[in-house]
Each structure stands twice: as structure tokens, then as C-alpha cells.
Design an enzyme around this catalytic site. Sequence first.
Site, short mmCIF file in Angstrom:
data_model
loop_
_atom_site.label_atom_id
_atom_site.label_comp_id
_atom_site.label_asym_id
_atom_site.label_seq_id
_atom_site.Cartn_x
_atom_site.Cartn_y
_atom_site.Cartn_z
N ASP A 65 -0.34 5.10 0.75
CA ASP A 65 -0.67 6.06 1.79
C ASP A 65 -0.59 5.40 3.17
OD1 ASP A 65 -1.42 8.42 0.22
OD2 ASP A 65 -3.06 7.17 -0.51
N ASP A 104 0.86 -1.17 0.00
CA ASP A 104 0.00 0.00 0.00
C ASP A 104 0.91 1.23 0.00
OD1 ASP A 104 -2.51 1.36 0.19
OD2 ASP A 104 -2.04 1.77 2.29
N ASP A 110 -1.31 -0.65 6.09
CA ASP A 110 -1.52 0.00 7.39
C ASP A 110 -2.97 -0.06 7.84
OD1 ASP A 110 -2.25 1.92 5.31
OD2 ASP A 110 -2.50 3.35 6.95
#
Length: 342
Positions: free
Chosen positions: A28, A26, A225
Site C-alpha cells: 500500500d 511494502d 512509504d
Amino acid sequence: MSQQSRNRPSGSATALSEAYDTALLDLDGVVYAGGEAIAHAVDSLLTARAGGMHLAYVTNNALRPPESVAAHITELGVPTVAADVINSAQAVARLISEQVPAGSRVLVVGGDGLRVALRERGLVPVESADDDPAAVVQGYGGPDLAWGRFAEACYAIARGVPWFASNTDLTIPSARGIAPGNGAAVEVVRIATGAEPQVAGKPLPPMHKETILRTGARKPLVVGDRLDTDIEGAFNGGVDSLLVLTGVTDGAQLVAARPEYRPTYVDADLRGMLTGQPEVAEVDGGFGCGGWTASVRDDGLALEGEGEPLDGLRALCAAAWTQAGDGGCTLDAGKALSRLGL
């Protein structure tokens, strides 16, 4: 994913960058936040790639086309090409192309990433509900997306035009904190129309399908995250995952996670890709990791010992997840987490 890995974080005797052939990263909250590289991200990625691991960037953010994202990652210090970037715009464009004829017009509510992906699938982006669209697609359009774009989507959807969304992430990390994501914008249109979109992004199957088609990964490791996109997407795809604590997930959310939200591995940041992972072992009365032992008490979760905070968090997860079984842990973990500074 094994039952054990759903009830406790797994250990690994070898570095994760050696145990897996491809990292599905990922962006961001993992590689950057607000456009700036997260601490240790660049060095960790360069080291993992130098050791033979393929790096692929898998993002629900549909704002920018892959070329732009690749250029940004390159500027941060990790040379990257467009083929290394897979976004939810590509996944939703494929989903639309499977349901409308080639050459169909698609009303776009979002950024250039959507327009590029639609053209790649032989579809024609348009801007107005009066352009006779065969579909409406909505993706993150950045903080300056005009309110009138939502109205255009509503006009078309009210006429029976099918509605698609790149993703439904409610929030997105920024340099100044947590900002509204595409999911918040989707809610605006949902409330106004009463309609439900078809969604392509993580954690749903269209995104996993797009990722595997484009990367050819044989033994991938999802690195993210977010529990409700990255980790659940890995769970749905039957692949292992590494949660890093540089984005939106904190210790309390992780301890309380339901089975589909439980990562295989947990680490502070992307340096966790370069190391083995400590084993979480069952001990008398609880679970041990490093110098910590976590157990279930009448008043909640207890933590004894000392050592690396992450080891304590891993032990707490094992105790909480085992107690919760197929549900989410509701035990009070506040005192235990405060000992770890988490």
C-alpha cells in the site's frame, strides 16, 4: 546502518537493484493505492527482477491471504506467487503459536488473511468470545468490518484472554485518500478494555523475523512509504532502506525525521530501484546534492541553487538531520520545501 546514513541520505554508484539481492517491498502506497498500480511501479518491478533481483512483498495489511495478494499483483502486470508475499497475519500467527498450545482456538477480529495464517500454524479461528478462545487476534478487516467484532474482542480480553494485533498502522492509503488503518481499530479496543496488545507487524522484530525466514534474503533492501513502519523496521533490523514518496510521507515529515525514521535512500517512486543514488556531500556552510546546497540559518533551513527537486530534498535532509543529531529537526523548512514544490 552507519551513523553517516542516519545523518544524510546515502549515495550509490550502482543501481540499487544490482547492489541488493532482495527487495522487501511494502504494498500500500508503494506498489498500489486503492488496488490500482502506482505510476511506474509495474515497469520498475519487472525491470528489477529481469536483472536478477528477488522481489518479496512485505505488508502490514493482514486482510487478504498471500494467494489473493499474489493474484492481485499478477493482475497488475507482475507475475507473483504466494511464497513471494509476507504479511503481518503470518507474523502474528507465529507469535501466537509460540505462546499457546497447538490446536488452540483464536478469536479473530479481521479478514481472511488472519484465518489462513492461523490455520497454517495449527490454530483454530473462532468468531465469538463464547467459543473459549486461548487468544484474541486483531487485524485490518476492511471498511465493512462490523462494530460487533470489537465487542467480541473486548468480552474475551476482559476475561483475561491474551490480545495480539497484526499491526498498529493508524492509516492506510486508498484511491480516495488516507483511510483509518488497523491501528485505529486497535485503539477502539484499547480504550474499551485498558489492555495492551502484543504487536507483530512492522517495525517490530516478529515481522522482520518472519520476512527473513520466508525470503532467505542475504542483502535485503526495504522499500516503503512509511517512516514509522517500513523505515523504522529496516532500522531495527539493521538493513538499508529506500523511501518512495508515493504514499503517506511528505517532504516536511522526512526532513523532521528522528534517526530511526531516516531512510538510507530517497526517491520519488520505484524507478529509484533501477538507478544509482546521488551523493550528498558536505560543502562550506552546508550540504550539497546536484545543483542544490542546503544549510542551517537562524530562521530555519535555507536552500540555494537549482536542479532536480529530489536532490534539493536530499540536501535538506542532510542539513536537518545533522543539526538535529539524535532528535527530530524542529527548524522551519517551509520556504525551502516550497521552492522544491514538496
